[in-house]
Scaffold this motif. Sequence first.
Motif, PDB file in Angstrom:
ATOM      1  N   ASP A 263       0.553   1.863  14.817  1.00 40.14           N
ATOM      2  CA  ASP A 263       0.329   2.005  16.362  1.00 40.14           C
ATOM      3  C   ASP A 263       1.349   3.082  16.551  1.00 40.14           C
TER       4      ASP A 263
ATOM      5  N   LYS B 147      -0.301  -1.031   5.726  1.00 37.42           N
ATOM      6  CA  LYS B 147       0.440  -0.686   3.933  1.00 37.42           C
ATOM      7  C   LYS B 147       0.404  -1.917   2.680  1.00 37.42           C
ATOM      8  N   SER B 148       0.229  -3.304   4.298  1.00 38.78           N
ATOM      9  CA  SER B 148      -0.102  -3.937   3.263  1.00 38.78           C
ATOM     10  C   SER B 148      -1.340  -3.398   3.134  1.00 38.78           C
TER      11      SER B 148
ATOM     12  N   PRO C 252       0.888  -1.778  13.659  1.00 42.45           N
ATOM     13  CA  PRO C 252       2.276  -1.160  12.995  1.00 42.45           C
ATOM     14  C   PRO C 252       2.411  -0.939  11.543  1.00 42.45           C
ATOM     15  N   TYR C 253       3.502  -0.110  10.558  1.00 39.02           N
ATOM     16  CA  TYR C 253       3.274   0.680   9.694  1.00 39.02           C
ATOM     17  C   TYR C 253       3.509  -0.526   8.179  1.00 39.02           C
ATOM     18  N   ALA C 254       3.924  -2.038   8.836  1.00 36.80           N
ATOM     19  CA  ALA C 254       3.995  -3.140   7.541  1.00 36.80           C
ATOM     20  C   ALA C 254       2.586  -3.461   7.205  1.00 36.80           C
ATOM     21  N   VAL C 255       1.933  -3.374   8.367  1.00 33.15           N
ATOM     22  CA  VAL C 255       0.770  -4.001   7.859  1.00 33.15           C
ATOM     23  C   VAL C 255      -0.597  -3.090   7.879  1.00 33.15           C
TER      24      VAL C 255
ATOM     25  N   TRP D 121      -3.255  -1.557   2.861  1.00 32.25           N
ATOM     26  CA  TRP D 121      -3.592  -0.105   1.734  1.00 32.25           C
ATOM     27  C   TRP D 121      -3.447  -0.761   0.678  1.00 32.25           C
TER      28      TRP D 121
END
Lengths: 543, 316
Positions: free
Chosen positions: A389, A423-424, A418-421, A426
């Motif tokens: 995002d 990454k989870s 967002p990045y944290a989601v 991935w």
Amino acid sequence: MSKENTENGVTEKQGQTRREFMTKTGAVAGAAALGMSGEANAAKKRHPKRGGTLRFATRSDSRGLDQHRNYYYYVSHPLAATSMGMFDVDLKMEPKPGIAVDHTVSKDLKTYTFKLRKGATFHDGSPIDAEAVKWNIGRIKDPKIGHSFIRSSIKDVESVDVIDSHTIKFNLDKPSGVLVASLTYYPVQFMSPNSVGNADNHPIGAGPFKFKSWKKYDRTVLERNENWWETDDQGNALPYLDKIVGFPKKEDRIRLTALRTGEVDLIENMAYTDAAGFDKKYGANFNTWDVPQVGTGYLGFNLKNGPFSYKNPNGKMMRQAAAHAINHEAIHQAIFSGLSETARGFYSKASTWHMPELERKYEYDPDKARFLLKKAGGMDERLVLTSRDAYAYMHQTGEIAHAMLTEAGFNIQHEIHPYAVLKSKWKKGEYSIDSTANSYRPDPDRWFSANVLSTSSNTKLRTGFNNPKADKLILEGKRTLDPAKRKEIYQEVEMIINDELPMIYTHFIPLTCAATKNLKGYEPAFNGPYSTHMSGIRTAWLG
Amino acid sequence: MLIYTINRILHMIPVLFVLTVVVFMFIQLLPGDVIDTLIGDEEAEDPATRELLMKEYGLDKPIYVQYGVWIGKVLQGDFGKSLVTRRPVALELFESIPATVYLAVVGISISMLIAIPLGAIAAVKRNSPTDYTAQIVSLIGISIPEFWFAIMCVLFFSLYLGWLPSSGYMSPFEDLGQSLKYLILPAAAVGFRQAAYTTRLTRSSMLDEMNKEYVDTARSLGFSEKKVIYKYTLRNAMIPTITISGLQLANLLGGTVVLETIFAWPGIGQAIYLAIIDRDYPLIQAGILVLGVIVVIVNLLVDLLYRVLNPRVALN
């Protein structure tokens, strides 16, 4: 009575304006050197004016102040101006002396000996000597402290030996011909060892500007480092500006409005739709620059699990189908407003590593995409296309790719996170394609070793690409000193990528900045406004 | 009133306790964690680094232990440190809360200054052109999106007229004149929108009051119409207006992320939003706790204000 004040080789006379003084002295010096009349020479020469405050609106702000725990994003974070490392980079992306002024490499490419700049100091006045460099490298390498992006730049460094106060030896655990490129600023930035206790509140770096204050997402105030070592071609100390005030304004149009209303002097990251026609409309009042970029967008496939993966015997055919479904020209026009170019490899024309011979193996052909998809039996597979995002071009490319893939018959949904989601997802492999991008890899080893080499953390996390031939070539490239030979090696890797399709390169990311006509002597490089040898904000002045 | 106030403050404690527990638990349910955001991509899959950092930040302990440690420190006045900036959370909040309070209080004041007279006049002059104008203006205010109005304000007052800065913030303690210049557009954007609701509420509540018997009694006793309307009717009609304005204020104090983004206003809304994106647990927790306290206090003040407006209101 006229009173003289000598500062860093620039003598300023009180009683006349700085501009008047710089103009007069510049003209006289130039005339003396070239034997020209003062007037004729003054017309040809630029006359930088010392002083002034640059108001700079940026898209983002630093997350924290400790220079080892956070990387100061080179394009956007005003705090990047406070930092410096072993090597600087010039406009051609070549390493230039920074804290290190010279170096030798052992034959086995496992030992680098650096000569350090004498007299260089941190902003608190403490010397940047071999002990300080060793301390910095040790702190960056501490996994509890060093940010992984910074730490990964020097992961091959096994130990550091102080030879004398201004000579330091880096011992590598495996041969590498790319250590100098890895030690360029940014991201390997140094801080004063004396400041470690207060690093989260008041960073003490070694860059051209000193930290004054920071209020997150409000403003950053920096002052000129009067002890900065760089000088212009007339021997005047850089930077010219006295102060930079950074204003993070997240929305692109808000920054542009602030520029147009005269609230700021310089903005970066213009929206592509604005950048495309800005010069024509407002060129009389503003200058714009297309920043030479090493940033490339791509669609990365999940090869670890799912229909595109190695687990599916038809995974490659599925990827080929997807590649045929993507209309690069449409992305170029719709997302990037015709700026920059579609990509066939990672390196754009701005880089010496650009490979014009590269061809896109699977061109846009929706009929072929449908045929291959059907043949691979992937019509009913439910797929997920993810994008981030935080960057508009990533999710916009995701949206358009989603439409193209749907058109070709893929059963796919688009998710923006967002990045944290992300990454989870991935990590769990809960995605099929990811619309993403990568930047700041001036040396190809930083791109290929981190994102294509099968053993790298990032490759394992994201695509899961595993190609022994590509791995062998990447490792060979790292050990090769001859640039021409290296380019051949990496070109071969790119051809493997374009054939095996762990990712589809889509577009070179354009970056446009704009400033009032008042800003002179400014030229941004690929690494943004701050970290460029003899350029960027260091050589800018307000007219 | 004192006993009532103390009673209400005591009631805050379980409310805030439940709030912190719920927020703490829900944050843990979000995908991804702070280590993911801190570690970046380059060593994302290195379990040793993850383990080290989990231990460093105390995230290796069970959730109830983490909560216990956190609440124990909060009770001693220590909100801990941000996991991202590593600066004290109190400092992070102290930097953003004043900007939000400044905007919210001025915005609500503008709203009430517009809405109360406009609503009252519209009610008194019911079905007149004044009433219709007030109703149309408030309908427009409710209908147009807040962000659009804000952007239009920037377009006209900053870009075309050049009267006011388009975005940014300056503390009133730094330079009051300049600070007010930065404040006018965002406060007007907040105030206009809230005024639209409050005007309609004030009007309808005035109409209700004007039909009550005490108004007829006051008139029959020979009080002037002005006194009847502005001293008695409006005062009673203000109770729902104050209630809604109090809720609006509490809502604004929670941060207005969209307006803060448009005006590059460094308020609590952006701070908490970014903390959630970064999974900066101590900052999220403390931010929510502080906002909870503010909401409870604002509601208490509203209740106390009822009593001031109408002494017959029984507080308990």
